[in-house]
Design a protein around this motif. Structure first.
Motif, short mmCIF file in Angstrom:
data_model
loop_
_atom_site.label_atom_id
_atom_site.label_comp_id
_atom_site.label_asym_id
_atom_site.label_seq_id
_atom_site.Cartn_x
_atom_site.Cartn_y
_atom_site.Cartn_z
N SER A 129 -6.65 2.28 5.78
CA SER A 129 -7.66 2.44 6.82
C SER A 129 -7.21 1.87 8.14
CB SER A 129 -8.96 1.79 6.40
OG SER A 129 -8.76 0.51 5.88
N ASP A 181 -4.73 9.92 10.89
CA ASP A 181 -5.74 9.14 10.19
C ASP A 181 -6.45 9.97 9.12
OD1 ASP A 181 -5.25 6.86 11.68
OD2 ASP A 181 -6.82 7.30 13.15
N GLY A 182 -6.49 9.43 7.90
CA GLY A 182 -7.21 10.08 6.83
C GLY A 182 -6.52 11.25 6.17
N GLU A 213 0.86 -1.17 0.00
CA GLU A 213 0.00 0.00 0.00
C GLU A 213 0.90 1.23 0.00
OE1 GLU A 213 -2.42 -0.63 3.45
OE2 GLU A 213 -0.77 -0.35 4.84
N VAL A 238 -5.11 10.58 0.99
CA VAL A 238 -6.30 10.04 0.35
C VAL A 238 -6.03 9.69 -1.11
CG1 VAL A 238 -7.87 11.28 1.90
CG2 VAL A 238 -7.14 12.36 -0.24
N THR A 298 -11.29 9.49 0.29
CA THR A 298 -11.13 8.15 0.83
C THR A 298 -9.70 7.93 1.26
OG1 THR A 298 -12.85 7.37 -0.68
CG2 THR A 298 -11.46 5.70 0.37
N PRO A 299 -9.46 7.63 2.54
CA PRO A 299 -8.09 7.39 3.02
C PRO A 299 -7.40 6.27 2.24
CG PRO A 299 -9.60 7.59 4.86
CD PRO A 299 -10.44 7.54 3.63
#
Length: 94
Positions: A94, A63-64, A53, A67, A90-91
């Motif tokens: 996740s 967090d987030g 990833e 994106v 959208t992150p």
């Protein structure tokens, strides 16, 4: 752009250190003039062939913050991330 950094970035530098293709610059080098880290779309490869990833998103403590964004023609991108997830909200992890 493949991934982008949102305005909730805390400017810790973790993403810059982890990017295998040096696609991320800090706010002082952001070509838009914004006070936020920036991902060069023509360099970002979504870590295809490097990591499972995006390394920047994995390293990010916020967090987030990182994106999914539009695919750049000619650049590697993750086939399993469809247009519905590339809205810039959208992150990437996740």
């Amino acid at each position: 752009m493949a991934v982008k950094i949102t305005d909730i970035c805390i400017s810790c530098g973790s993403c810059i250190d982890e990017c295998p293709v040096e696609a991320i610059v800090d706010d002082s080098d952001n070509p838009t003039g914004e006070d936020i880290y920036y991902v060069y779309a023509d360099k970002c490869v979504e870590c295809v062939g490097h990591n499972d990833e995006p390394a920047c998103a994995t390293a990010c403590p916020t967090d987030g913050c990182i994106v999914w964004s539009d695919v750049v023609e000619g650049q590697p991108s993750r086939d399993d991330i469809g247009a519905d997830l590339r809205s810039g909200n959208t992150p990437a992890v996740s």
